[in-house]
Write an enzyme that holds these catalytic residues in place. Structure first.
Site, PDB file in Angstrom:
ATOM      1  N   ASN A   9       9.209  -9.382   1.018  1.00  0.00           N
ATOM      2  CA  ASN A   9      10.634  -9.106   0.814  1.00  0.00           C
ATOM      3  C   ASN A   9      11.213  -8.738   2.177  1.00  0.00           C
ATOM      4  O   ASN A   9      11.054  -7.614   2.631  1.00  0.00           O
ATOM      5  CB  ASN A   9      10.802  -7.956  -0.192  1.00  0.00           C
ATOM      6  N   GLU A 168       7.813  -0.841  -8.570  1.00  0.00           N
ATOM      7  CA  GLU A 168       8.043  -0.256  -7.252  1.00  0.00           C
ATOM      8  C   GLU A 168       8.582   1.167  -7.423  1.00  0.00           C
ATOM      9  O   GLU A 168       9.790   1.343  -7.621  1.00  0.00           O
ATOM     10  CB  GLU A 168       9.073  -1.086  -6.475  1.00  0.00           C
TER      11      GLU A 168
HETATM   12  P1  PGA Z   1       8.234  -1.434   1.612  1.00  0.00           P
HETATM   13  O1  PGA Z   1       9.308  -2.132   0.626  1.00  0.00           O
HETATM   14  O2  PGA Z   1       7.000  -2.279   1.556  1.00  0.00           O
HETATM   15  O3  PGA Z   1       8.901  -1.452   2.959  1.00  0.00           O
HETATM   16  O4  PGA Z   1       8.009  -0.051   1.086  1.00  0.00           O
HETATM   17  C1  PGA Z   1       8.896  -2.697  -0.580  1.00  0.00           C
HETATM   18  C2  PGA Z   1      10.086  -3.255  -1.309  1.00  0.00           C
HETATM   19  O5  PGA Z   1      11.161  -2.640  -1.241  1.00  0.00           O
HETATM   20  O6  PGA Z   1      10.019  -4.303  -1.958  1.00  0.00           O
END
Ligand code: PGA
Length: 252
Positions: A9, A168
């Protein structure tokens, strides 16, 4: 065995030359095989470029980071599922916590976005997860169950089989604070149990559930080795070629 997915992402990062370079570096590696997939959720202006780069590569897909809940028309600044379909885009991240928080996306709105993406053959990567205060109160299961019920559970079994879920926990996103593999497994098993109650075992066991929140090369294997963790949705570490390569290599 269900799909195992490493999804990058990129959020609102990288210029076009930087994006091309990162993709070229990662695509120079061997393509994933078997049940493994790699997905790149890139900013809208790069979808076409990215799609062209992966079109002849096995098990590699491009995702949008959002799509409109409207079909088409006078909605300045929006991008429709039909447009994504016309670019041959296979996935769209829907309901990321940043969209919920900064752009007021509700469970109801997300139900509409899921419907329209499925109508146009786009696989939703549906994000759910609780904020810190909910985790501290210990009510994260109820919180996530409500997100699933209000955004997903109107779908038919056939539709649900097109969906990827990403759990998440908001307190772990971009904070460097990862859920422990035990915490991730516990929630993933809970989500799968909710799916089983609603859709039955056969359907629920086929739906990939990704973990997201500070996944990096050093913790990916431990997270992905949990029985109900089917890969990750990766923000920060997906912008660093060597980190993301190692995360892909950690898929079951
Ligand atoms: P991060 O973000 O890996 O930077 O914690 C994950 C996401 O928001 O999909």
């Amino acid at each position: 065995m269900r799909k195992q997915i490493a999804a990058a992402n990129w959020k609102m990062n990288l210029t076009l030359p930087q994006a091309e370079q990162l993709l070229d570096t990662l695509l120079a590696e061997a393509a994933p095989s078997g049940n493994r997939q790699v997905v790149f959720a890139v900013p809208f202006p790069y979808l076409s470029m990215a799609q062209q780069k992966v079109q002849n590569r096995s098990n590699t897909f491009i995702a949008a980071q959002n799509c409109s809940n409207r079909k088409n028309g006078a909605y300045t600044g929006e991008v429709s599922a039909e447009m994504l379909q016309s670019l041959d885009i296979q996935y769209a991240v829907l309901g990321h916590s940043e969209r919920r928080e900064y752009f007021q996306e509700s469970n109801q709105l997300l139900a509409e976005k899921l419907n329209i993406s499925l109508e146009y053959g786009i696989h939703p990567i549906f994000c759910c997860g609780e904020p810190l205060q909910v985790r501290e109160q210990g009510t994260q299961n109820e919180y996530v169950a409500t997100q699933l019920r209000e955004s997903l559970f109107h779908l038919s079994s056939l539709q649900l089989l097109q969906v990827v879920i990403a759990y998440e926990p908001i307190w772990a996103i971009g904070t460097g604070k990862t859920a422990s593999s035990a915490q991730a497994q516990e929630m993933h098993a809970f989500i799968r149990q909710q799916l089983t109650e609603k859709y039955g075992e056969q359907v629920s066991s086929a739906v990939p559930i990704l973990y997201g929140g500070s996944v990096k090369a050093s913790n990916a294997a431990e997270l992905f080795n949990q029985p109900d963790v089917d890969g990750g949705l990766v923000g920060g570490a997906s912008l660093i070629a060597d980190e993301f390569k190692a995360i892909i290599a950690a898929l079951k």
